[in-house]
Design a protein around this motif. Structure first.
Motif, PDB file in Angstrom:
ATOM      1  N   SER A 199       0.823  -1.206   0.000  1.00 45.88           N
ATOM      2  CA  SER A 199       0.000   0.000   0.000  1.00 45.88           C
ATOM      3  C   SER A 199       0.862   1.264   0.000  1.00 45.88           C
ATOM      4  O   SER A 199       0.466   2.292  -0.557  1.00 45.88           O
ATOM      5  N   GLN A 200       2.035   1.187   0.617  1.00 39.82           N
ATOM      6  CA  GLN A 200       2.950   2.331   0.622  1.00 39.82           C
ATOM      7  C   GLN A 200       3.480   2.584  -0.790  1.00 39.82           C
ATOM      8  O   GLN A 200       3.565   3.722  -1.250  1.00 39.82           O
ATOM      9  N   ARG A 222       0.667   4.141  -2.893  1.00 42.81           N
ATOM     10  CA  ARG A 222       0.462   5.552  -2.555  1.00 42.81           C
ATOM     11  C   ARG A 222       1.563   6.419  -3.164  1.00 42.81           C
ATOM     12  O   ARG A 222       1.305   7.470  -3.744  1.00 42.81           O
ATOM     13  N   SER A 223       2.809   5.963  -3.054  1.00 40.30           N
ATOM     14  CA  SER A 223       3.944   6.731  -3.581  1.00 40.30           C
ATOM     15  C   SER A 223       3.889   6.839  -5.097  1.00 40.30           C
ATOM     16  O   SER A 223       4.044   7.936  -5.667  1.00 40.30           O
ATOM     17  N   THR A 253       1.325   6.404  -7.142  1.00 39.51           N
ATOM     18  CA  THR A 253       0.151   7.137  -7.637  1.00 39.51           C
ATOM     19  C   THR A 253       0.373   8.641  -7.555  1.00 39.51           C
ATOM     20  O   THR A 253       0.064   9.384  -8.498  1.00 39.51           O
ATOM     21  N   THR A 293      -2.783  11.165   9.134  1.00 38.85           N
ATOM     22  CA  THR A 293      -3.795  10.114   8.983  1.00 38.85           C
ATOM     23  C   THR A 293      -3.850   9.228  10.224  1.00 38.85           C
ATOM     24  O   THR A 293      -2.811   8.775  10.722  1.00 38.85           O
ATOM     25  N   TYR A 345      -4.096   2.944   6.482  1.00 42.50           N
ATOM     26  CA  TYR A 345      -4.074   3.962   5.416  1.00 42.50           C
ATOM     27  C   TYR A 345      -4.509   3.244   4.133  1.00 42.50           C
ATOM     28  O   TYR A 345      -3.807   3.242   3.133  1.00 42.50           O
ATOM     29  N   TYR A 392      -7.334   1.957   1.005  1.00 42.19           N
ATOM     30  CA  TYR A 392      -7.804   2.559  -0.252  1.00 42.19           C
ATOM     31  C   TYR A 392      -8.715   3.769  -0.023  1.00 42.19           C
ATOM     32  O   TYR A 392      -8.522   4.826  -0.626  1.00 42.19           O
ATOM     33  N   ARG A 407      -6.802   6.742   1.175  1.00 46.64           N
ATOM     34  CA  ARG A 407      -5.951   7.293   0.108  1.00 46.64           C
ATOM     35  C   ARG A 407      -6.792   8.083  -0.884  1.00 46.64           C
ATOM     36  O   ARG A 407      -6.370   9.128  -1.397  1.00 46.64           O
ATOM     37  N   GLN A 408      -8.001   7.616  -1.141  1.00 56.27           N
ATOM     38  CA  GLN A 408      -8.873   8.309  -2.087  1.00 56.27           C
ATOM     39  C   GLN A 408      -9.336   9.662  -1.539  1.00 56.27           C
ATOM     40  O   GLN A 408      -9.693  10.557  -2.301  1.00 56.27           O
ATOM     41  N   TYR A 464      -5.775  11.910  -2.094  1.00 50.37           N
ATOM     42  CA  TYR A 464      -5.321  12.274  -3.450  1.00 50.37           C
ATOM     43  C   TYR A 464      -5.895  13.604  -3.947  1.00 50.37           C
ATOM     44  O   TYR A 464      -5.140  14.493  -4.360  1.00 50.37           O
ATOM     45  N   GLU A 473      -5.492   3.552  -9.286  1.00 48.16           N
ATOM     46  CA  GLU A 473      -4.283   2.980  -8.688  1.00 48.16           C
ATOM     47  C   GLU A 473      -3.816   1.726  -9.424  1.00 48.16           C
ATOM     48  O   GLU A 473      -2.859   1.077  -8.991  1.00 48.16           O
TER      49      GLU A 473
END
Length: 473
Positions: free
Chosen positions: A224-225, A228-229, A231, A318, A404, A406, A409-410, A413, A436
């Motif tokens: 997931s990290q 995130r990076s 994206t 977060t 942290y 989906y 993260r949404q 963004y 993603e």
């Protein structure tokens, strides 16, 4: 006629007399325990039972917490009409504390300096409100907090950063972004390691986003990290995710238990500052556009770095903003930043972001569950001093927990896109969510700077906490 058989009358009188004597002795014993000759001593357990009766509440605790504990003037410590003052008076001598679960249930636990009840956190915020009523008064408080926190961390007393060049691995190119691993010497022989993600094609004036890691498994290697990076890089930012102290490749220099040292609070803050320095020096970045986001312990670093480094323009802490929880790891609360200026908490530290854009991501499954009712209104009040209430947002996920994932993260963004000028439309899918898909998940070894076995660790690298302590002397 019915005849009762038993001892003769004289013997019965003797038995009755003995029973009366026993009962009288027991009564005297109980009463005498509650008199000044014996300092009104009573067991903690019995005193807590009395609390339950008086206030009609349920107290939950492990038996070993009360076993063998007695208290002088026990019942005198009970304040009728004030349950929580009573609990504080009874529990403090034993380094115990309470947490309010609901209106009729309280849990008793060992004292934790970084954790208190939500009611106590709310009371502290109410007190803060009396300290400043406008922007000018708040600015005085904020600057004092900032100076104190920097001093508490000891950042200004650290040895100068070496002039060595960063160690950079070969760049890997993927769809819309690239990755390379970087190590920087932040103190003589002390390295911070991270993965830098860039947009592709690479242009100029790209915003910067630093992402301090939290205590999620696998750290910056976590899937997931990486998502995130990558994206955020595809959206147009130059991004770095970097290791915690004594986590990841930092384990080549220090033991995992060293992460529980208070010095980790200082080193991790220094690392964040140096990553901003490094990314700001790149010809393709815009040092005037710096964002930060992290979850859990990374959320603590997000708040702290934003509070003390004005270069950060957008902040997204977060699952960490709370008035009643300061972070259970010494890397979050090991240095006395929360004792500054008579005491502060993470909600007030988050408010130091004002008037810069702030997105608070919270959930219903941890200490951030009270954000909508307690912490957000307080922080929003501070933004009101600047006429900037439109710059603060709370994305609350009441049915989710400490992560942290989906959905969170949404929420992050589009906030970053709005305030850093990132490309959102290009990476929005048909459902209106940020796309993603197409991210290449690299292996842990691919993300390492110093090689699979640490074979490329520089010869001057400090090894062990004792060497670090000697350096810091």
């Amino acid at each position: 006629m019915i005849r009762l058989y038993g001892p003769p009358r004289g013997q019965r009188l003797i038995v009755i007399g003995l029973l009366v004597s026993v009962l009288l002795w027991a009564s005297i014993t109980v009463c005498s325990a509650q008199d000044s000759d014996r300092s009104y001593n009573e067991t903690l357990e019995e005193t807590l039972k009395r609390i339950e009766e008086i206030f009609d509440v349920e107290l939950q605790y492990n038996q070993d917490l009360v076993e063998g504990k007695t208290l002088n003037y026990a019942f005198w410590r009970i304040r009728q009409g004030n349950l929580e003052n009573s609990l504080t008076a009874l529990l403090s001598p034993f380094d115990l504390t309470y947490f309010k679960e609901n209106e009729v249930k309280y849990t008793i636990k060992p004292y934790q300096y970084h954790k208190k009840s939500s009611d106590t956190g709310a009371e502290q915020l109410d007190y803060f409100k009396t300290l400043y009523q406008n922007k000018a008064e708040w600015e005085v408080r904020k600057e004092a907090l900032k100076a104190c926190m920097i001093e508490a961390l000891g950042i200004k007393d650290l040895p100068e950063k070496p002039t060595t060049e960063p160690i950079i691995t070969k760049r890997r190119n993927y769809k819309g972004y690239s990755v390379e691993n970087v190590a920087m010497e932040v103190l003589p022989g002390v390295y911070t390691t991270g993965s830098v993600y860039r947009p592709k094609p690479l242009k100029k004036d790209h915003p910067i986003i630093i992402m301090p890691n939290g205590h999620f498994g696998q750290g910056r290697y976590r899937e997931s990290q990486q998502i995130r990076s990558a994206t955020l890089a595809r959206m147009g930012a130059v991004v770095v995710g970097y290791d915690l102290f004594a986590w990841g490749e930092s384990l080549l220099q220090f033991e995992s238990e060293d992460h529980r040292l208070s010095v980790s609070h200082t080193i991790q803050t220094l690392n964040g500052i140096q990553w901003i320095n490094y990314l700001s020096s790149l010809k393709e970045t815009n040092p005037d556009l710096v964002g930060i986001t992290g979850g859990s312990g990374g959320g603590s670093q997000t708040m702290l770095l934003t509070a003390i480094d004005d270069r950060i323009k957008v902040s997204v802490p977060t699952v960490m903003v709370s008035s009643h929880f300061s972070g259970g790891c010494p890397c979050e609360s090991g240095k006395p930043i929360h004792l500054c200026e008579g005491g502060t908490n993470n909600a007030e530290i988050a408010a130091m972001t004002a008037p810069r854009p702030l997105l608070i991501i919270s959930d219903g499954g941890d200490w951030s569950s009270t954000v909508p009712e307690i912490e957000f209104p307080f922080i929003e009040r501070t933004y009101g001093f600047y006429g900037a209430k439109d710059k603060i947002v709370n994305a609350h996920f009441a049915k989710e927990g400490h992560d942290y994932k989906y959905s969170k993260r949404q929420a992050m963004y589009p906030f970053m896109a709005k305030h850093l000028g990132l490309s959102l439309e290009k990476w929005t899918d048909t459902n209106g969510m940020v796309d993603e898909t197409g991210i290449t998940i690299e292996s842990e070894n691919e993300l390492k700077v110093f090689g699979e076995q640490g074979e490329n660790l520089p010869e001057n690298a400090l090894i062990g906490k004792e060497a670090l302590f000697k350096l810091l002397e």
